[in-house]
Motif scaffolding. Sequence first.
Motif, PDB file in Angstrom:
ATOM      1  N   GLY A   1     -90.634 -68.029 -10.976  1.00 20.98           N
ATOM      2  CA  GLY A   1     -90.500 -67.661 -12.352  1.00 20.98           C
ATOM      3  C   GLY A   1     -91.177 -66.356 -12.625  1.00 20.98           C
ATOM      4  N   LEU A   2     -92.653 -66.436 -12.092  1.00 25.10           N
ATOM      5  CA  LEU A   2     -93.438 -65.133 -12.192  1.00 25.10           C
ATOM      6  C   LEU A   2     -92.723 -63.921 -11.745  1.00 25.10           C
ATOM      7  CD1 LEU A   2     -96.079 -63.843 -12.734  1.00 25.10           C
ATOM      8  CD2 LEU A   2     -96.848 -64.642 -10.500  1.00 25.10           C
ATOM      9  N   ALA A   3     -92.180 -64.161 -10.526  1.00 22.45           N
ATOM     10  CA  ALA A   3     -91.493 -62.849  -9.798  1.00 22.45           C
ATOM     11  C   ALA A   3     -90.270 -62.710 -10.351  1.00 22.45           C
ATOM     12  CB  ALA A   3     -91.150 -63.562  -8.433  1.00 22.45           C
ATOM     13  N   ALA A   4     -89.534 -63.581 -11.106  1.00 25.01           N
ATOM     14  CA  ALA A   4     -88.327 -63.153 -11.914  1.00 25.01           C
ATOM     15  C   ALA A   4     -88.620 -62.322 -13.106  1.00 25.01           C
ATOM     16  CB  ALA A   4     -87.332 -64.299 -12.003  1.00 25.01           C
ATOM     17  N   ALA A   5     -89.668 -62.878 -13.877  1.00 30.47           N
ATOM     18  CA  ALA A   5     -90.420 -62.397 -14.974  1.00 30.47           C
ATOM     19  C   ALA A   5     -90.521 -60.695 -14.812  1.00 30.47           C
ATOM     20  CB  ALA A   5     -91.222 -63.127 -15.763  1.00 30.47           C
TER      21      ALA A   5
ATOM     22  N   ASP B   1     -85.961 -72.575 -15.251  1.00 32.45           N
ATOM     23  CA  ASP B   1     -87.098 -71.698 -14.908  1.00 32.45           C
ATOM     24  C   ASP B   1     -86.716 -70.303 -15.221  1.00 32.45           C
ATOM     25  OD1 ASP B   1     -89.325 -70.934 -13.440  1.00 32.45           O
ATOM     26  OD2 ASP B   1     -88.553 -71.232 -11.355  1.00 32.45           O
ATOM     27  N   THR B   2     -87.533 -69.542 -15.199  1.00 33.76           N
ATOM     28  CA  THR B   2     -87.570 -68.002 -15.748  1.00 33.76           C
ATOM     29  C   THR B   2     -86.231 -67.335 -14.890  1.00 33.76           C
ATOM     30  OG1 THR B   2     -89.901 -68.009 -16.185  1.00 33.76           O
ATOM     31  CG2 THR B   2     -88.538 -65.900 -16.290  1.00 33.76           C
ATOM     32  N   ASP B   3     -85.364 -66.607 -15.702  1.00 35.96           N
ATOM     33  CA  ASP B   3     -84.092 -66.060 -14.941  1.00 35.96           C
ATOM     34  C   ASP B   3     -84.302 -64.450 -15.209  1.00 35.96           C
ATOM     35  OD1 ASP B   3     -81.334 -66.195 -14.111  1.00 35.96           O
ATOM     36  OD2 ASP B   3     -81.096 -65.123 -15.956  1.00 35.96           O
ATOM     37  N   GLN B   4     -84.398 -63.958 -14.063  1.00 30.21           N
ATOM     38  CA  GLN B   4     -84.514 -62.432 -13.989  1.00 30.21           C
ATOM     39  C   GLN B   4     -83.455 -61.708 -15.061  1.00 30.21           C
ATOM     40  OE1 GLN B   4     -84.756 -60.796 -10.176  1.00 30.21           O
ATOM     41  NE2 GLN B   4     -84.305 -58.582 -10.973  1.00 30.21           N
ATOM     42  N   GLU B   5     -82.219 -62.001 -14.980  1.00 34.21           N
ATOM     43  CA  GLU B   5     -81.223 -61.489 -15.723  1.00 34.21           C
ATOM     44  C   GLU B   5     -81.248 -61.564 -17.209  1.00 34.21           C
ATOM     45  OE1 GLU B   5     -77.313 -62.776 -14.481  1.00 34.21           O
ATOM     46  OE2 GLU B   5     -77.653 -61.936 -12.493  1.00 34.21           O
TER      47      GLU B   5
END
Length: 248
Positions: free
Chosen positions: A16-20, A231-235
Amino acid sequence: MPDRIILEVCVDTPAGLAAAIAGGADRIELCSALALQGLTPAPGLMAIAAEAEIPIYPMIRPRNGDFVYGGEDLDAILRDIDAARDAGLAGVVIGANAPSGELDVDALAMLVAHAEGLGVTLHRAFDLTPDPFAALETAIDLGFERILTSGCALNAMAGAETIALLVERAAGRIAILAGGGVNPSNVAELVARTGVGEVHGSCSGPMTYGLGQGHEDRAYKLGFVQDGLRDTDQETVAAVVKALAGIQ
């Protein structure tokens, strides 16, 4: 309205960190257990986050439940602030209430002093206070950088009128960070209605698993995987960034 709206994304996993970050977040609130509204992140996740090029503020919350803290809780919070500093993170997110609901001024004064040299955000313990405008002045006096708030409502859109009043009363003395249910479809309206310069959201989507056939089913049956995990979603992060860019 500020020239540029800051997007803070709350995350609780390395992915999630990486996606954000990849999606364009300006700042991270780092947590564990977002399903419980966020707890203090583990040292390993803090260490990974410290490598990021954007500010990382870990949530310092030692347990689930309310924010009325005893001596043991406060001792843990002090040690977790030290851990955040030792990890090289930019700031911390803290909060504490008295049993009456007002901000616990004595506890918060001690915690803010202990966090000297770090940025400090007051979390949604603020939303539990009986008089948010009195709490606003208290937060300013204590030296907080910003207040994370839903306007004392279930979500920021429902609390937009109160958030707008807080922005007006703050008059630039402290930042108001609007959070709670923020998403690509409502963030532009939220900013327009409140005048905030910062917004906060999880920007999440359904969590996916790289598990072999049958393994995920067994993990589900034994309680390690639950329905509705996200989880955090990049899009989604990128969509909020795009929506904010459209109003600036």
